[in-house]
Design a protein around this motif. Sequence first.
Motif, short mmCIF file in Angstrom:
data_model
loop_
_atom_site.label_atom_id
_atom_site.label_comp_id
_atom_site.label_asym_id
_atom_site.label_seq_id
_atom_site.Cartn_x
_atom_site.Cartn_y
_atom_site.Cartn_z
N LYS A 1 27.44 26.10 47.87
CA LYS A 1 27.79 28.06 48.33
C LYS A 1 26.30 28.26 47.43
CE LYS A 1 29.99 32.10 47.99
NZ LYS A 1 30.90 33.25 47.57
N ASP B 1 24.77 31.77 48.36
CA ASP B 1 24.61 33.66 48.97
C ASP B 1 23.26 34.49 47.64
OD1 ASP B 1 27.05 33.54 50.00
OD2 ASP B 1 28.02 35.19 49.41
N HIS B 2 22.94 34.47 48.78
CA HIS B 2 21.15 35.24 48.59
C HIS B 2 20.38 34.99 47.96
CE1 HIS B 2 23.59 38.77 50.35
NE2 HIS B 2 25.09 38.39 49.39
N ASP C 1 35.10 33.92 47.10
CA ASP C 1 34.25 34.40 47.93
C ASP C 1 34.18 35.60 46.77
OD1 ASP C 1 35.21 33.51 50.38
OD2 ASP C 1 36.54 35.32 50.39
N GLY D 1 28.64 33.95 43.10
CA GLY D 1 27.55 34.00 44.10
C GLY D 1 27.13 32.21 44.35
#
Length: 715
Positions: A357, A359-360, A507, A510
């Motif tokens: 994962k 994110d961003h 969830d 990050g």
Amino acid sequence: MISRLLAAASLAALMPLAAQAAPKAAVSPDARADALIARMTIDEQIALVHGVMPSLMNPMPAGTIRSAGYIPGLERLHIPALKESDASLGVANAGRAHDDATALPSGLALAATFSEATAQAGGAMIGREARQKGFNVLLAGGVDLTREPRNGRNFEYLGEDPLLAGRMAAASIRGIQSQHMVSTTKHFAINDQETGRMIGNVEMPESAQRESDLLAFELAIEGGHPGSVMCAYNKVGGTYACENPHLLNEVLKGDWGYKGWVMSDWGAVHSLGAASNGLDQESGQQLDKQVYFDKPLKAAVESGQVSRARLHDMVHRIVREMIAKGLIDPPDPGKLDIAKDGAVALHAAEQGVVLLKNDHRLLPLAGSARRIVVIGGHADVGVLSGGGSSQVIPLNSVHFAPPKGAPPWGQGMWFDGSSPLKALQAAAPGAQVTFDAGTDPAAAAAAARSADVAIVFATHWVSEAYDARDLSLPENQDALIAAVAAANPRTVVVLESGVPNLMPWLDKVGAVVEAWYPGGRGGEAIANVLTGKVAPSGRLPITFPATLSQLPEPALPGADLPNETTPFDIRYAEGSDVGYRWFARQGEKPLFPFGYGLSYSAFRYSGLKLAGGKTLTASFTVTNTGARAATDTPQLYLKSEPHRAQQRLIGWSRVTLKPGESRTVSLTADPRLLASWADHGWRVDPGAYAVFVGSDAMTPVLSGSAKVAGANLRP
Ligand code: BGC
């Protein structure tokens, strides 16, 4: 030690005249083995088919090394002793103090590279180190499938897919055997969990065995030609694997024409009948109820109960492989070079890290991350390794007490002394990188709150003879991660684990990085990926379930039994649909699918062309559409056969591309992957085969189908 010339001369003297007259290369290992056996007494032959476990002996026989196995040689015939070491992930320590060795990342990490070249380089490195320590047989090549994700030995093996596992094992075996060594492949067969490993009986239809675990062995053997196959502890179809005539005589030596020898696992022989049923050598004989292959075997041969031809065959298989693999009078292996070998381990670990994962674009860590707090997982000390007979203990390793229930004969829980904290401090000199042990979630959360980025290291130890009871992180680490992520959403979780963990906090964080057990240079490998020196390229070799209830066996078979003495049957409900195939069959969505892994770049697939005929070939183009050079692993999956849906990995390619660069990839299916096992052979039904090219088992990008002619392929 005799010279090479002398050995060749003395062996030539043993050859029939016709063979001697032929050019030297024409004298086969079989003929040379037969010539040697013709000169052996029955006692000398018997001495080659059973051996001790030196690490249990005090004193040990002269000339032995403290390790798993020893079979004395025959000096007068220039046959060296077999000196055997465990070696799945490096040369195992077996209690030898002050003996350094290089620890490769775990088998799962290696499988995550999807790189046969990396597996072969790792094998060659282990083979070289083993010879430098005086060994000539490596108990390596573990290829049991990740059928049971809680299996405490999954970390030694190569994932859930027979094609991936078989090819990677073959490459590793080729590497080992390039060094004048014999490698095993093990544990034959369907030794897919540790719970009840000595008493469990696997009941599975023949077709399901052939299309899954047996196929992995078949591919490992035909691609790697291991000198020996180690049979397993468990029973298959009601008979112990080491005295199972179907597995050993019919499948291995019959259908597959295997020419090497079958050695038992340590303590896996239960009767003299094993000799007639296909076992060639009794290993670790002190662990069996009696030494069946010494006096009892001699008496049985003399009485005719076991034929002389069978004893000859047992010895022939051993001596033939010693000759074929170059064990007789090998060249000088040189000196141990830990720095050079460490580079092999570092490269493998870097390639095996899977970015789950991001994110961003939290990773790679940006220069703006000035204050980084590293939390937990003993990251100040090193990286976790898995336990059991495969345990490699480099000199800088650090010991911790293992969890309750760990096997008493194990060596405890070891961290390879490659500290991610120190590696991060070195890789990010401009940042302030601090450490919090993570023992108090509230304190860790406070440290995270005042940092730009928090990196939590989570560990999950498993071992031979110690399955994970479930897939949750132990010791309250889920709560630790949740607390840190609540304090700072710029939280990165790095997992060091031998199982696919559940992630209730997914969830909230990050980024997530699966580092497996990353081996002796693992801390640096992790730091290089986190800081972007290396773009992550690993792909999951196992499915990560979202919940235990999605698994074909929601409860670990045998875990509810009160002790390890009551035999029980294991009926793996998934049959040949192991891992992602089960999820596809059930329509279940896993947490992360087989084959999944993110990159710091991006890739596009285009221009799928399919050709049918005897088999199926797919070609397509991969383009790096991102901003940095990186490696992608597009995968080709079968989606359906003419009469049924059926998902299978049938090929992949590791492609390293510069930004904007494209390459065309062509993949051809091994017809066995299009076939079903029926009527004692592989049957390819005629008709349309639908396939897709995807970035993982659940993400088709290009799809199509091709007509394949029907065929019946004999094994
Ligand atoms: C393991 C084998 C190993 C042998 C020798 C057994 O307990 O199952 O994998 O090679 O011990 O150490």
